[in-house]
Design a protein around this motif. Structure first.
Motif, PDB file in Angstrom:
ATOM      1  N   ILE A 197       0.966  -1.103   0.221  1.00 48.39           N
ATOM      2  CA  ILE A 197      -0.083   0.072   0.132  1.00 48.39           C
ATOM      3  C   ILE A 197       0.788   1.170   0.114  1.00 48.39           C
ATOM      4  N   VAL A 198       0.882   2.244  -0.938  1.00 53.76           N
ATOM      5  CA  VAL A 198       1.535   3.410  -0.908  1.00 53.76           C
ATOM      6  C   VAL A 198       0.609   4.622  -0.854  1.00 53.76           C
ATOM      7  N   LEU A 199       0.550   5.650   0.152  1.00 55.72           N
ATOM      8  CA  LEU A 199      -0.095   6.720   0.032  1.00 55.72           C
ATOM      9  C   LEU A 199       0.454   7.803  -0.849  1.00 55.72           C
ATOM     10  N   ASN A 200      -0.282   8.006  -1.809  1.00 51.38           N
ATOM     11  CA  ASN A 200       0.073   9.262  -2.787  1.00 51.38           C
ATOM     12  C   ASN A 200      -0.513  10.656  -2.150  1.00 51.38           C
ATOM     13  N   SER A 201       0.463  11.342  -1.604  1.00 52.85           N
ATOM     14  CA  SER A 201      -0.179  12.716  -0.634  1.00 52.85           C
ATOM     15  C   SER A 201      -0.794  13.627  -1.689  1.00 52.85           C
ATOM     16  N   VAL A 202      -0.211  13.912  -2.679  1.00 53.67           N
ATOM     17  CA  VAL A 202      -0.740  15.102  -3.529  1.00 53.67           C
ATOM     18  C   VAL A 202      -1.862  14.605  -4.223  1.00 53.67           C
ATOM     19  N   ASP A 203      -1.951  13.441  -4.663  1.00 54.24           N
ATOM     20  CA  ASP A 203      -2.969  12.814  -5.683  1.00 54.24           C
ATOM     21  C   ASP A 203      -4.311  12.396  -4.874  1.00 54.24           C
ATOM     22  N   GLU A 204      -4.073  12.470  -3.381  1.00 58.14           N
ATOM     23  CA  GLU A 204      -5.074  12.117  -2.447  1.00 58.14           C
ATOM     24  C   GLU A 204      -5.646  10.743  -2.840  1.00 58.14           C
ATOM     25  N   ASN A 205      -4.648   9.697  -3.091  1.00 55.66           N
ATOM     26  CA  ASN A 205      -5.300   8.466  -3.495  1.00 55.66           C
ATOM     27  C   ASN A 205      -4.234   7.444  -2.966  1.00 55.66           C
ATOM     28  N   VAL A 206      -4.673   6.003  -3.203  1.00 51.16           N
ATOM     29  CA  VAL A 206      -3.817   5.148  -2.634  1.00 51.16           C
ATOM     30  C   VAL A 206      -3.384   4.226  -3.721  1.00 51.16           C
ATOM     31  N   SER A 207      -2.075   3.838  -3.977  1.00 48.86           N
ATOM     32  CA  SER A 207      -1.752   2.832  -5.010  1.00 48.86           C
ATOM     33  C   SER A 207      -1.563   1.466  -4.365  1.00 48.86           C
ATOM     34  N   PHE A 208      -1.784   0.518  -5.150  1.00 48.74           N
ATOM     35  CA  PHE A 208      -1.741  -0.921  -4.745  1.00 48.74           C
ATOM     36  C   PHE A 208      -0.681  -1.731  -5.769  1.00 48.74           C
ATOM     37  N   ILE A 209       0.312  -2.381  -5.300  1.00 47.79           N
ATOM     38  CA  ILE A 209       1.260  -2.930  -5.733  1.00 47.79           C
ATOM     39  C   ILE A 209       1.475  -4.255  -5.535  1.00 47.79           C
ATOM     40  N   LYS A 250       4.803  -9.595  -5.995  1.00 46.79           N
ATOM     41  CA  LYS A 250       5.475 -10.751  -6.892  1.00 46.79           C
ATOM     42  C   LYS A 250       5.934 -10.054  -8.365  1.00 46.79           C
ATOM     43  N   THR A 251       5.049  -9.185  -8.931  1.00 48.25           N
ATOM     44  CA  THR A 251       5.208  -8.858 -10.170  1.00 48.25           C
ATOM     45  C   THR A 251       5.937  -7.321 -10.029  1.00 48.25           C
ATOM     46  N   TYR A 252       5.592  -6.698  -9.124  1.00 48.62           N
ATOM     47  CA  TYR A 252       6.548  -5.460  -8.953  1.00 48.62           C
ATOM     48  C   TYR A 252       5.938  -4.366  -9.674  1.00 48.62           C
ATOM     49  N   LYS A 253       4.553  -4.599  -9.946  1.00 47.54           N
ATOM     50  CA  LYS A 253       3.698  -3.693 -10.782  1.00 47.54           C
ATOM     51  C   LYS A 253       2.602  -3.095 -10.002  1.00 47.54           C
ATOM     52  N   GLU A 254       2.323  -1.868 -10.191  1.00 49.42           N
ATOM     53  CA  GLU A 254       1.081  -1.381  -9.971  1.00 49.42           C
ATOM     54  C   GLU A 254      -0.164  -2.037 -10.189  1.00 49.42           C
ATOM     55  N   THR A 255      -1.109  -2.341  -9.370  1.00 47.52           N
ATOM     56  CA  THR A 255      -2.243  -3.178  -9.839  1.00 47.52           C
ATOM     57  C   THR A 255      -3.504  -2.068 -10.138  1.00 47.52           C
ATOM     58  N   GLY A 256      -3.275  -0.779  -9.263  1.00 52.93           N
ATOM     59  CA  GLY A 256      -4.486   0.066  -9.334  1.00 52.93           C
ATOM     60  C   GLY A 256      -4.148   1.074  -8.241  1.00 52.93           C
ATOM     61  N   LYS A 257      -5.308   2.148  -8.541  1.00 47.31           N
ATOM     62  CA  LYS A 257      -5.171   3.208  -7.608  1.00 47.31           C
ATOM     63  C   LYS A 257      -6.754   3.474  -7.304  1.00 47.31           C
ATOM     64  N   SER A 258      -7.167   4.139  -5.987  1.00 51.39           N
ATOM     65  CA  SER A 258      -8.244   4.277  -5.422  1.00 51.39           C
ATOM     66  C   SER A 258      -8.081   5.554  -4.634  1.00 51.39           C
ATOM     67  N   PRO A 259      -9.371   6.467  -4.831  1.00 46.86           N
ATOM     68  CA  PRO A 259      -9.490   7.471  -4.068  1.00 46.86           C
ATOM     69  C   PRO A 259      -9.387   7.093  -2.357  1.00 46.86           C
ATOM     70  N   ALA A 260      -8.875   8.231  -1.677  1.00 48.83           N
ATOM     71  CA  ALA A 260      -8.670   8.065  -0.392  1.00 48.83           C
ATOM     72  C   ALA A 260      -9.224   9.280   0.593  1.00 48.83           C
ATOM     73  N   CYS A 261      -8.456  10.171   0.599  1.00 51.69           N
ATOM     74  CA  CYS A 261      -8.882  11.472   1.369  1.00 51.69           C
ATOM     75  C   CYS A 261      -7.744  12.536   0.947  1.00 51.69           C
ATOM     76  N   LYS A 262      -8.087  13.682   1.419  1.00 51.70           N
ATOM     77  CA  LYS A 262      -7.113  14.881   1.461  1.00 51.70           C
ATOM     78  C   LYS A 262      -5.789  14.596   2.253  1.00 51.70           C
ATOM     79  N   GLU A 263      -4.718  14.419   1.245  1.00 49.99           N
ATOM     80  CA  GLU A 263      -3.560  14.481   1.993  1.00 49.99           C
ATOM     81  C   GLU A 263      -3.274  13.292   3.116  1.00 49.99           C
ATOM     82  N   PRO A 264      -3.229  12.243   2.473  1.00 50.32           N
ATOM     83  CA  PRO A 264      -2.921  10.806   3.322  1.00 50.32           C
ATOM     84  C   PRO A 264      -1.312  10.946   3.337  1.00 50.32           C
TER      85      PRO A 264
END
Length: 319
Positions: A25-37, A40-54
């Motif tokens: 789980i990676v918190l993208n603070s400026v984009d206000e979303n979360v990346s999922f990686i 095993k493949t070392y690839k981002e599988t998706g993003k989802s909205p989270a909140c303001k400045e996580p």
């Protein structure tokens, strides 16, 4: 997009994460979303909205929930650590930038970086107990083993603040180097290690004597800490564009290894098998994966803007 729909998307994404334990789980603070990686493949599988400045996330003491702190939207978001289902949102948690639980699990502490204060909450119900002025720019925190004190770095006044948790009052301040950031207690409870981001060293403080005893030179912008898990070593991120991560021996108080990690390495997490260190690269919009046996970056994974907090599912607590 309405908030309930955003919450549903985020919950679904976390559900996918917890169904596949090999996920970061990676918190993208400026984009206000979360990346999922997929680790095993070392690839981002998706993003989802989270909140303001996580910015940061933390597991609850019983490891049943993961808490995402939302600094600008003033809330905590709780997710079930097994199913990924959103459990609850606690509103009116003012500017929760950095979070911590005291070792005795009595206190939940939140640093309000932009509001210059430290908030003490009950760890059982997250009710505010007291607010302590902490000028200027309270950033990271560390506790003593007895849960008597929490130590806070004040980035813009170049000090360490000690708060007595028994009285819920500030106890003392100690001047340190320019722009102190991360802070870490050594396993023997003897020294505080402070990343001096405005210089190139880790300041070693005998907190009982209230004095600096050593400066461990690492590299420019020494920033944050992560214990390796062996009770002896700690990683230090040196957050510059041409950055690095140092490994410090907490017994000898010396740097013993260094890895080139470009892009502004910040928060870190280590894999359960101890073979890989993952670090968010704040300036490069990437997560850098360091092979600790080869001592070099093995994967560089694109994510969102200003990635900050990073974690794995069900990772073990470390000293």
């Amino acid at each position: 997009m309405k908030l309930p729909h955003l919450i549903g998307l985020l919950a679904s994404a976390f559900l996918s994460i917890y169904a596949h334990a090999e996920t970061a789980i990676v918190l993208n603070s400026v984009d206000e979303n979360v990346s999922f990686i997929d680790t095993k493949t070392y690839k981002e599988t998706g993003k989802s909205p989270a909140c303001k400045e996580p910015h940061h996330l933390i597991a609850t003491p019983d490891d049943t929930s993961v808490i995402v702190a939302c600094a600008i939207s003033n809330e905590l978001v709780f997710f079930d650590a097994k199913t990924g289902k959103e459990q609850k949102r606690i509103k009116n948690i003012s500017d929760p930038y950095q979070l911590g639980f005291s070792p005795d699990n009595r206190w939940f502490v939140a640093n309000s970086l932009r509001l210059d204060r430290v908030d003490l909450y009950s760890a059982t119900d997250y009710k505010l107990v007291t607010r302590i002025p902490a000028a200027k720019t309270p950033s990271h925190m560390a506790f003593d083993k007895a849960s008597q004190f929490v130590f806070i770095t004040l980035q813009d006044s170049n000090e360490i603040l000690a708060i007595d948790l028994k009285t819920q009052q500030p106890l003392w301040k100690l001047p340190v180097g320019p722009t102190p950031a991360g802070i870490h207690m050594t396993p023997d409870d003897k020294y505080l290690l402070v990343g001096i981001m405005g210089a190139d060293y880790v300041e070693v403080i005998d907190w009982r004597a209230r004095k600096t005893i050593k400066k461990i030179v690492t590299a420019k912008a020494a920033h944050n800490f992560l214990a390796r898990g062996d009770g002896r070593h700690v990683f230090v991120s040196n957050r510059t564009v041409n950055g690095s991560i140092s490994l410090v021996d907490m017994q000898t108080l010396t740097e013993v290894e260094k890895y080139d990690v470009p892009g502004g390495p910040d928060d870190m997490e280590i894999r359960a098998d101890g073979k890989e260190l993952w670090a968010t690269a704040r300036f490069a919009r990437k997560v850098q994966v360091i092979d600790l046996e080869q001592k070099k970056v093995s994967y560089s994974i694109p994510v969102g803007r200003s990635p900050h907090g990073v974690s794995f599912i069900n990772h073990a607590a470390r000293q």
